[in-house]
Design an enzyme around this catalytic site. Structure first.
Site, PDB file in Angstrom:
ATOM      1  N   GLU A 123      30.637  -8.444  67.839  1.00 57.96           N
ATOM      2  CA  GLU A 123      31.330  -9.529  67.994  1.00 57.96           C
ATOM      3  C   GLU A 123      31.121 -10.313  69.563  1.00 57.96           C
ATOM      4  O   GLU A 123      31.085  -9.170  70.353  1.00 57.96           O
ATOM      5  CB  GLU A 123      32.856  -9.525  67.918  1.00 57.96           C
ATOM      6  CG  GLU A 123      33.254  -9.240  66.259  1.00 57.96           C
ATOM      7  CD  GLU A 123      34.628  -9.091  66.193  1.00 57.96           C
ATOM      8  OE1 GLU A 123      35.443  -9.647  66.852  1.00 57.96           O
ATOM      9  OE2 GLU A 123      35.235  -8.595  65.121  1.00 57.96           O
ATOM     10  N   CYS A 175      31.931 -13.121  76.283  1.00 60.40           N
ATOM     11  CA  CYS A 175      32.469 -12.057  76.220  1.00 60.40           C
ATOM     12  C   CYS A 175      31.674 -11.141  75.321  1.00 60.40           C
ATOM     13  O   CYS A 175      31.645 -11.601  74.005  1.00 60.40           O
ATOM     14  CB  CYS A 175      33.696 -12.004  75.660  1.00 60.40           C
ATOM     15  SG  CYS A 175      34.709 -10.360  75.554  1.00 60.40           S
ATOM     16  N   CYS A 215      33.759   1.743  68.662  1.00 55.58           N
ATOM     17  CA  CYS A 215      34.183   2.492  69.981  1.00 55.58           C
ATOM     18  C   CYS A 215      34.921   3.807  69.666  1.00 55.58           C
ATOM     19  O   CYS A 215      35.565   4.423  68.744  1.00 55.58           O
ATOM     20  CB  CYS A 215      35.411   1.595  70.813  1.00 55.58           C
ATOM     21  SG  CYS A 215      35.651   2.263  72.291  1.00 55.58           S
ATOM     22  N   CYS A 221      41.911   3.750  71.299  1.00 56.75           N
ATOM     23  CA  CYS A 221      43.300   3.166  71.870  1.00 56.75           C
ATOM     24  C   CYS A 221      44.205   2.613  70.657  1.00 56.75           C
ATOM     25  O   CYS A 221      43.346   1.864  69.956  1.00 56.75           O
ATOM     26  CB  CYS A 221      43.056   1.967  72.742  1.00 56.75           C
ATOM     27  SG  CYS A 221      42.239   2.444  73.992  1.00 56.75           S
ATOM     28  N   CYS A 250      44.098  -1.327  69.781  1.00 53.47           N
ATOM     29  CA  CYS A 250      42.876  -2.187  69.550  1.00 53.47           C
ATOM     30  C   CYS A 250      42.146  -1.973  68.147  1.00 53.47           C
ATOM     31  O   CYS A 250      42.044  -0.981  67.635  1.00 53.47           O
ATOM     32  CB  CYS A 250      42.108  -1.362  70.754  1.00 53.47           C
ATOM     33  SG  CYS A 250      40.609  -1.820  70.620  1.00 53.47           S
ATOM     34  N   GLU A 295      33.205   0.796  74.800  1.00 48.78           N
ATOM     35  CA  GLU A 295      33.389   1.001  76.100  1.00 48.78           C
ATOM     36  C   GLU A 295      32.188   1.277  76.764  1.00 48.78           C
ATOM     37  O   GLU A 295      31.282   1.880  76.718  1.00 48.78           O
ATOM     38  CB  GLU A 295      34.199   2.586  75.940  1.00 48.78           C
ATOM     39  CG  GLU A 295      34.445   3.073  77.367  1.00 48.78           C
ATOM     40  CD  GLU A 295      34.909   2.431  78.383  1.00 48.78           C
ATOM     41  OE1 GLU A 295      35.964   1.601  78.359  1.00 48.78           O
ATOM     42  OE2 GLU A 295      34.250   2.264  79.471  1.00 48.78           O
ATOM     43  N   LEU A 306      44.615  -0.608  82.400  1.00 51.50           N
ATOM     44  CA  LEU A 306      45.659   0.330  82.479  1.00 51.50           C
ATOM     45  C   LEU A 306      46.781   0.633  81.697  1.00 51.50           C
ATOM     46  O   LEU A 306      47.251   1.430  81.081  1.00 51.50           O
ATOM     47  CB  LEU A 306      46.382   0.004  84.154  1.00 51.50           C
ATOM     48  CG  LEU A 306      47.120   1.048  84.812  1.00 51.50           C
ATOM     49  CD1 LEU A 306      46.348   2.344  84.897  1.00 51.50           C
ATOM     50  CD2 LEU A 306      47.685   0.452  86.101  1.00 51.50           C
ATOM     51  N   CYS A 336      38.774  -8.912  70.125  1.00 45.33           N
ATOM     52  CA  CYS A 336      37.647  -8.170  69.565  1.00 45.33           C
ATOM     53  C   CYS A 336      37.698  -7.273  68.797  1.00 45.33           C
ATOM     54  O   CYS A 336      38.537  -6.494  68.695  1.00 45.33           O
ATOM     55  CB  CYS A 336      36.521  -7.908  70.663  1.00 45.33           C
ATOM     56  SG  CYS A 336      35.573  -9.324  70.917  1.00 45.33           S
TER      57      CYS A 336
END
Ligand code: SAH
Ligand code: SF4
Length: 349
Positions: free
Chosen positions: A92, A105, A112, A116, A119, A160, A215, A333
């Site tokens: 994407e 973007c 990934c 996380c 996400c 990442e 963070l 995304c």
């Protein structure tokens, strides 16, 4: 012999490879220029002889992505693209309009590995790294579709970037080349969940790009719950690497902080965050978390966001809430690809 991915090659590498085949340096320059103007075949390189075009096509291939789906926001003209890669995988990208121009973007991996919990990309697992040419091809496909020069790039799509370090660095070199797309490092931002060893490596390169660090929590207890990478490198180690990066490059870091109701948005969290960031050149970007199916997270209220900013501000840390673009065409995304693949598999494709 498998074909070579010529769009991932630097100008020097093309020059050397051509020299070995007895081709003059100006040919390498011509081909490089065509590739970075976004041609999709050697046939389009009309100032090369037909024989040369044919012999190049026997040795090299040009990586191209095609637009599989395109969603335009009715609110603000943000465009979300689902792009198909040569091997049938999807990534994407999002095109956003700001007052200073068009920003794209882009993605750096298919999926990934970082997992996380908030996400959509992280929840769908990892498929593979993108090649430099595939990262570049996203910028080219979006620029072609927009019909206007893109002014900024953010590496904040799927994946990442620092987990695909070599390919991402090569992409940065290619896209900023004066004879290529010529998008300067100062117009590029790279966002990372905090691969500390790579932050030190990147600092040594002294590139002028903007580093954004995700963070999302002021301490190890909360961060480890939402971001598994924190179990490898905790908040203190990450912030030490950030300070080193600021010192080495003179660039201000921006910290991303997705505000999740009841998880990381208390007054205590704001005070702890301010104490941790004290004395740094940084800026904090607050992002009301986008709800992702299955995660069970909700965004913080506007009052909470305001209170959080005030606590940080009172302690000398500047923070802003990031403007949400394209909220009707879907959030962060990874969601479009995930939904598209679910639809396809339910149709038995
Ligand atoms: N892997 C990199 C870059 C891609 S993610 C990184 O994690 O930084 C880009 C940004 O979107 C990161 O700051 C990430 O934490 C954030 N993000 C991911 N899912 C989100 C969600 N559901 N709501 C808000 N921000 C999210
Ligand atoms: Fe990967 Fe970034 Fe998503 Fe974490 S937030 S899973 S690092 S893409």
């Amino acid at each position: 012999m498998p074909l070579t991915d010529i769009k991932s090659m630097t100008k020097e590498e093309i020059r050397e490879a051509f020299a070995q085949d007895g081709l003059p340096a100006f040919r390498a320059k011509q081909v490089f220029t065509w590739l970075h103007r976004g041609v999709e075949s050697f046939e389009e390189m009309t100032d090369l002889s037909k024989d040369l075009r044919a012999s190049l096509a026997e040795k090299y291939y040009i990586s191209v992505t095609t637009i599989e789906k395109k969603l335009v926001s009715g609110y603000d003209n943000t465009v979300k693209y689902l792009l198909r890669l040569p091997d049938g995988e999807y990534v994407e990208c999002v095109l956003m309009e700001y007052h200073h121009g068009l920003t794209v973007c882009i993605s750096t991996q298919v999926g990934c590995r970082m997992g996380c919990t908030f996400c959509a990309t992280g929840r769908s697992g990892f498929s593979r790294n993108l090649l430099p040419s595939e990262i570049l091809a996203q910028v080219q496909a979006v620029q072609k579709d927009a019909g206007r020069r893109l002014s900024n790039i953010v590496l904040m799509g799927m994946g990442e970037p620092l987990d695909n370090y070599e390919n991402v660095l090569r992409f940065l070199e290619l896209v900023s080349d004066h004879e290529g797309m010529n998008i300067g490092m100062r117009h590029i931002s790279l966002s990372t969940c905090g691969l500390v060893d790579r932050i030190y490596d990147l600092a040594e390169k002294k590139l002028q790009l903007t580093l954004s660090v995700s963070l999302h929590a002021p301490n190890d207890e909360i961060r480890s719950r939402t971001m598994p990478i924190n179990k490898k490198w905790g908040v203190e180690e990450l912030l030490r690497a950030c300070r080193d990066y600021e010192k080495a490059t003179g660039r201000r870091i921006s910290f991303e902080y997705a505000m999740i109701s009841g998880v990381n948005d208390s007054d205590e969290c704001a005070r702890e965050l301010a104490a941790r960031l004290k004395g740094s050149l940084c800026h904090v970007n607050l992002i009301p978390v986008n709800a992702v199916s299955g995660a069970g997270y909700h965004k913080s209220t506007i009052d909470r966001q305001k209170r959080f900013i005030k606590i940080l501000g009172d302690r000398g840390i500047t923070a802003t809430v990031r403007r949400t673009l394209g909220s009707d065409i879907n959030a962060s995304c990874g969601q479009l690809r995930r939904r598209y693949q679910e639809e396809k598999s339910s149709e038995g494709i």
